[in-house]
Scaffold this motif. Structure first.
Motif, PDB file in Angstrom:
ATOM      1  N   LEU A 144       0.824  -1.214   0.000  1.00 34.22           N
ATOM      2  CA  LEU A 144       0.000   0.000   0.000  1.00 34.22           C
ATOM      3  C   LEU A 144       0.858   1.264   0.000  1.00 34.22           C
ATOM      4  N   SER A 145       2.053   1.181   0.584  1.00 32.09           N
ATOM      5  CA  SER A 145       2.938   2.346   0.592  1.00 32.09           C
ATOM      6  C   SER A 145       3.321   2.764  -0.821  1.00 32.09           C
TER       7      SER A 145
ATOM      8  N   LEU B 281       5.106  -3.612   5.156  1.00 34.68           N
ATOM      9  CA  LEU B 281       5.300  -2.349   4.445  1.00 34.68           C
ATOM     10  C   LEU B 281       3.980  -1.602   4.249  1.00 34.68           C
ATOM     11  N   SER B 282       2.874  -2.353   4.150  1.00 32.57           N
ATOM     12  CA  SER B 282       1.562  -1.727   3.942  1.00 32.57           C
ATOM     13  C   SER B 282       0.982  -1.160   5.232  1.00 32.57           C
ATOM     14  N   SER B 283       1.478  -1.619   6.375  1.00 33.85           N
ATOM     15  CA  SER B 283       0.849  -1.294   7.651  1.00 33.85           C
ATOM     16  C   SER B 283       1.564  -0.241   8.470  1.00 33.85           C
ATOM     17  N   ILE B 284       2.834   0.042   8.150  1.00 31.23           N
ATOM     18  CA  ILE B 284       3.610   0.945   9.004  1.00 31.23           C
ATOM     19  C   ILE B 284       4.661   1.647   8.144  1.00 31.23           C
ATOM     20  N   THR B 285       4.965   2.889   8.470  1.00 30.63           N
ATOM     21  CA  THR B 285       5.988   3.605   7.709  1.00 30.63           C
ATOM     22  C   THR B 285       7.368   3.022   7.993  1.00 30.63           C
TER      23      THR B 285
ATOM     24  N   ILE C 225      -5.257   3.678  13.573  1.00 27.02           N
ATOM     25  CA  ILE C 225      -4.453   4.055  12.404  1.00 27.02           C
ATOM     26  C   ILE C 225      -4.186   2.845  11.521  1.00 27.02           C
ATOM     27  N   LEU C 226      -3.749   1.745  12.128  1.00 20.09           N
ATOM     28  CA  LEU C 226      -3.431   0.538  11.358  1.00 20.09           C
ATOM     29  C   LEU C 226      -4.675  -0.040  10.692  1.00 20.09           C
ATOM     30  N   ALA C 227      -5.823   0.035  11.384  1.00 16.63           N
ATOM     31  CA  ALA C 227      -7.072  -0.444  10.788  1.00 16.63           C
ATOM     32  C   ALA C 227      -7.433   0.385   9.558  1.00 16.63           C
TER      33      ALA C 227
ATOM     34  N   LYS D   6      -3.998   6.412   3.366  1.00 21.70           N
ATOM     35  CA  LYS D   6      -2.580   6.668   3.542  1.00 21.70           C
ATOM     36  C   LYS D   6      -2.266   6.771   5.032  1.00 21.70           C
ATOM     37  N   TYR D   7      -1.084   6.271   5.411  1.00 19.23           N
ATOM     38  CA  TYR D   7      -0.713   6.247   6.828  1.00 19.23           C
ATOM     39  C   TYR D   7      -0.726   7.643   7.429  1.00 19.23           C
ATOM     40  N   GLU D   8      -0.069   8.599   6.776  1.00 18.45           N
ATOM     41  CA  GLU D   8       0.040   9.932   7.361  1.00 18.45           C
ATOM     42  C   GLU D   8      -1.317  10.620   7.461  1.00 18.45           C
TER      43      GLU D   8
END
Length: 202
Positions: free
Chosen positions: A32-33, A90-94, A158-160, A167-169
């Protein structure tokens, strides 16, 4: 080995894309990143790639940056971490948050990643802690004194939201804003997710 691919973005989904290179369509699996950084369809694209070869299949994985690719390769050196789980990470956390968590042996944060259990999180710390500073020596592993500490409930929310495709941010900024307006009793992960979704979709 296919180290990089440049062509036209032919089609897109959350987990894979097709890149047209002189009439040949290459299917590339992405985190996802990387999805967050894709251009529009029919525009030019360049990804850093890793070709995973098994007896029964060859799979091409693509990444928006070389740092993403190198972290993916580093993750797959850990026993029990295969290509699919590496992509989930990689998709779940920066990258910064992951490196910080490993360097600080923050098992709780790592365990919030979908599909990563306590034993796998502990193996990540044991096997990567000494390699992280070599991988990204410029990263800050100690949180900035001016940054807001994220609660367990906020991090879960956030992770959900990241798993839902945000997007994470964006998710982090909105969750912190929403949770900041709630009382301690109200600020459970379910309430935070519900109110954040309403805000993001309005």
């Amino acid at each position: 080995m296919i180290a990089k691919i440049t062509g036209i973005l032919d089609s897109v989904s959350l987990t894979d894309i097709v890149i047209d290179v002189n009439g040949i369509g290459y299917e590339v699996i992405i985190p996802l990143s990387t999805y967050d950084r894709l251009p529009k369809e029919k525009e030019k694209i360049q990804l850093f790639t890793h070709l995973h070869v098994r007896e029964d299949a060859m799979t091409l994985y693509g990444f928006a940056t070389e740092q993403e690719k190198e972290l993916y390769k580093l993750l797959t050196t850990v026993s029990g971490i295969g290509p699919k789980l590496a992509l989930k990470i990689l998709s779940s956390i920066t990258i910064n948050s992951f490196c910080e968590s490993v360097a600080n042996a923050d098992i709780k944060t790592l365990c919030r990643i979908n599909g990563l259990g306590k034993r796998s999180a502990e193996r990540l710390v044991v096997e990567l802690k000494d390699k992280i500073t070599t991988f990204a020596p410029e990263l800050e592993y100690i949180k900035d004194s001016n940054s807001k500490n994220i609660s367990v409930q906020e991090e879960e929310a956030i992770l959900a939201l990241v798993q839902l495709g945000f997007k994470y941010e964006t998710a982090r900024k909105t969750v912190v804003k929403i949770a900041g307006k709630m009382s301690a009793e109200e600020a459970n992960s379910e309430n935070i997710i519900r109110h954040t979704l309403q805000s993001l979709n309005s």
